[in-house]
Design an enzyme around this catalytic site. Structure first.
Site, PDB file in Angstrom:
ATOM      1  N   HIS A 100       0.845  -1.199   0.000  1.00  0.00           N
ATOM      2  CA  HIS A 100       0.000   0.000   0.000  1.00  0.00           C
ATOM      3  C   HIS A 100       0.876   1.244   0.000  1.00  0.00           C
ATOM      4  CE1 HIS A 100       0.679  -1.393   4.126  1.00  0.00           C
ATOM      5  NE2 HIS A 100       0.708  -0.124   4.480  1.00  0.00           N
ATOM      6  N   HIS A 102       1.120   5.143   0.821  1.00  0.00           N
ATOM      7  CA  HIS A 102       0.495   6.185   1.647  1.00  0.00           C
ATOM      8  C   HIS A 102       0.571   7.514   0.899  1.00  0.00           C
ATOM      9  CE1 HIS A 102       0.494   4.051   5.654  1.00  0.00           C
ATOM     10  NE2 HIS A 102       1.455   3.355   5.067  1.00  0.00           N
TER      11      HIS A 102
HETATM   12  P1  AMP Z   1       1.790   0.357   7.325  1.00  0.00           P
HETATM   13  O1  AMP Z   1       2.392   0.633   8.660  1.00  0.00           O
HETATM   14  O2  AMP Z   1       2.542   1.018   6.195  1.00  0.00           O
HETATM   15  O3  AMP Z   1       1.567  -1.117   7.100  1.00  0.00           O
HETATM   16  O4  AMP Z   1       0.378   1.082   7.334  1.00  0.00           O
HETATM   17  C1  AMP Z   1      -0.837   0.434   7.528  1.00  0.00           C
HETATM   18  C2  AMP Z   1      -1.897   1.499   7.492  1.00  0.00           C
HETATM   19  O5  AMP Z   1      -3.160   0.867   7.330  1.00  0.00           O
HETATM   20  C3  AMP Z   1      -1.987   2.336   8.768  1.00  0.00           C
HETATM   21  O6  AMP Z   1      -1.815   3.714   8.422  1.00  0.00           O
HETATM   22  C4  AMP Z   1      -3.382   2.035   9.301  1.00  0.00           C
HETATM   23  O7  AMP Z   1      -3.984   3.168   9.876  1.00  0.00           O
HETATM   24  C5  AMP Z   1      -4.121   1.579   8.068  1.00  0.00           C
HETATM   25  N1  AMP Z   1      -5.210   0.662   8.286  1.00  0.00           N
HETATM   26  C6  AMP Z   1      -5.209  -0.479   9.023  1.00  0.00           C
HETATM   27  N2  AMP Z   1      -6.406  -1.088   8.967  1.00  0.00           N
HETATM   28  C7  AMP Z   1      -7.186  -0.335   8.141  1.00  0.00           C
HETATM   29  C8  AMP Z   1      -8.535  -0.427   7.666  1.00  0.00           C
HETATM   30  N3  AMP Z   1      -9.335  -1.436   8.020  1.00  0.00           N
HETATM   31  N4  AMP Z   1      -8.995   0.534   6.841  1.00  0.00           N
HETATM   32  C9  AMP Z   1      -8.207   1.553   6.469  1.00  0.00           C
HETATM   33  N5  AMP Z   1      -6.929   1.704   6.875  1.00  0.00           N
HETATM   34  C10 AMP Z   1      -6.429   0.788   7.713  1.00  0.00           C
END
Ligand code: AMP
Ligand code: ZN
Length: 141
Positions: A100, A102
């Site tokens: 993903h 950001h």
């Molecule tokens: P990372 O640390 O790069 O893996 O970021 C994961 C991101 O996913 C974090 O910013 C979380 O806030 C976001 N996240 C986790 N669960 C969900 C969800 N169900 N819907 C939207 N965002 C999410």
């Protein structure tokens, strides 16, 4: 689809997401715990853990969506800038093991720093070491 993956579950519509863009290959939705208003995640619909695992055609779709999403997000929240980043692997802080990107809106005086701010001390490499690294990467691409 990986049944245990929260982002695959969003793609499948099994858990809700605030979708801002969708096509055959890519989904973009609001981060549930935003670092700034408009914080958006852009993912390939196929489950791949890291950028390194994404097939070239899906990587193209991913980037072309980012290309559209970045100005749309900035415009939507009236941000003059964005930090666009992938935590690519656990050692880099990736928590959700589904690629993903950001897109985090940035504002003057928001207290955040540049991407350089996430690193501690710098390695201080010699010219010889830099030559070796340059060659090592070059021969792999
Ligand atoms: P990372 O640390 O790069 O893996 O970021 C994961 C991101 O996913 C974090 O910013 C979380 O806030 C976001 N996240 C986790 N669960 C969900 C969800 N169900 N819907 C939207 N965002 C999410
Ligand atoms: Zn997944």
């Amino acid at each position: 689809m990986d049944e245990d993956c929260i982002f695959c579950q969003i793609v499948a519509g099994e858990i809700p997401g605030r979708t801002v863009y969708e096509d055959d290959d890519v989904l973009a939705f609001l981060d549930a715990n935003p670092l700034a208003e408009g914080h958006t995640l852009v993912i390939p619909k196929e489950h791949h853990e890291r950028l390194n695992d994404v097939p070239a055609d899906k990587a193209e779709s991913l980037y072309s969506t980012l290309h559209e999403i970045v100005p749309a997000v900035e415009d939507a929240v009236d941000a003059p800038a964005t930090t666009v980043a992938f935590n690519n692997g656990e050692a880099a802080g990736q928590e959700v093991p589904h690629v993903h990107g950001h897109v985090v809106p940035r504002f003057e005086g928001d207290g955040g720093g540049p991407i350089h701010g996430i690193f501690g001390s710098r390695p201080g490499l010699s010219d010889e070491e830099l030559d070796e690294i340059e060659a090592a990467i070059d021969e792999r691409v």
